[in-house]
Write an enzyme that holds these catalytic residues in place. Structure first.
Site, PDB file in Angstrom:
ATOM      1  N   ASP A  13      53.138  24.926  66.407  1.00 17.81           N
ATOM      2  CA  ASP A  13      52.400  25.758  67.346  1.00 17.81           C
ATOM      3  C   ASP A  13      52.633  25.260  68.770  1.00 17.81           C
ATOM      4  O   ASP A  13      52.919  24.079  68.990  1.00 17.81           O
ATOM      5  CB  ASP A  13      50.905  25.757  67.044  1.00 17.81           C
ATOM      6  N   GLU A  48      56.228  26.949  72.032  1.00 21.72           N
ATOM      7  CA  GLU A  48      56.447  27.393  70.645  1.00 21.72           C
ATOM      8  C   GLU A  48      57.820  26.940  70.150  1.00 21.72           C
ATOM      9  O   GLU A  48      57.943  26.425  69.033  1.00 21.72           O
ATOM     10  CB  GLU A  48      56.320  28.913  70.534  1.00 21.72           C
ATOM     11  N   ASP A  73      52.877  30.912  64.095  1.00 24.03           N
ATOM     12  CA  ASP A  73      52.171  32.138  64.482  1.00 24.03           C
ATOM     13  C   ASP A  73      52.861  32.812  65.664  1.00 24.03           C
ATOM     14  O   ASP A  73      52.366  33.778  66.217  1.00 24.03           O
ATOM     15  CB  ASP A  73      50.693  31.875  64.769  1.00 24.03           C
ATOM     16  N   HIS A 130      44.721  31.788  64.294  1.00 26.72           N
ATOM     17  CA  HIS A 130      43.253  31.842  64.387  1.00 26.72           C
ATOM     18  C   HIS A 130      42.643  32.672  63.247  1.00 26.72           C
ATOM     19  O   HIS A 130      41.718  33.446  63.456  1.00 26.72           O
ATOM     20  CB  HIS A 130      42.814  32.396  65.749  1.00 26.72           C
ATOM     21  N   ASP A 140      47.266  24.134  66.001  1.00 24.20           N
ATOM     22  CA  ASP A 140      46.723  24.775  67.198  1.00 24.20           C
ATOM     23  C   ASP A 140      45.823  23.796  67.953  1.00 24.20           C
ATOM     24  O   ASP A 140      45.937  23.662  69.176  1.00 24.20           O
ATOM     25  CB  ASP A 140      45.941  26.036  66.815  1.00 24.20           C
TER      26      ASP A 140
END
Length: 154
Positions: A13, A48, A73, A130, A140
């Site tokens: 992340d 990222e 993500d 999330h 995260d």
């Protein structure tokens, strides 16, 4: 830890406080190693990509980790590999479909060296951010903490 013959899963992340702004990256192998770091002035997309670069660079030798599944993500990262954006970028001389220079080429090129030119099997899977995924939430938190630390330095 992974069972013999199972791919190594690594979650990645990136985070940025402002875009651009101070940023952080993180990666984790479930129930295994993890790391994070940051940059004083960067973008979310750069973090990222950096997270994946750092994760793949930290893996052991090919004979110990022959297959890797990168969980991210970031649709930017995942779609680049799943939809093979890199083929068009290279064919067009590092121009995107709109004819503009590909952003973050300085990070994409080393990432492509680690993924496309490797004997290691590497695949990318998207995970919703999330959403309660334990390991996505973990990376995260690490990435946000690294970005926050960078903000304190800058």
């Amino acid at each position: 830890m992974r069972e013999s013959g199972e791919p190594t899963v690594v979650y990645t992340d990136g985070s940025c406080l402002g875009n651009p702004g101070p940023g952080g990256w993180a990666w984790a192998i479930p129930d295994g190693r993890f790391d994070s770091g940051g940059d004083l002035r960067t973008t979310n997309q750069r973090m990222e990509i950096t997270a994946v670069l750092e994760a793949l660079g930290a893996l052991g030798p090919l004979h110990e980790v022959p297959e890797v599944v990168v969980m991210s993500d970031s649709t930017y990262v995942v779609k680049c590999f799943q939809d093979r954006w890199w083929e068009g970028w290279r064919r067009r001389g590092w121009r995107n479909s709109a004819g503009k220079p590909v952003a973050n080429r300085d990070l994409w090129e080393p990432l492509f060296s680690l993924t496309l030119e490797s004997d290691r099997q590497i695949s990318f899977r998207w995970v919703k951010g999330h959403s309660g995924d334990r390991w996505n939430d973990f990376v995260d938190e690490l990435a946000v903490a690294a970005a926050t630390q960078m903000r304190g330095i800058g």
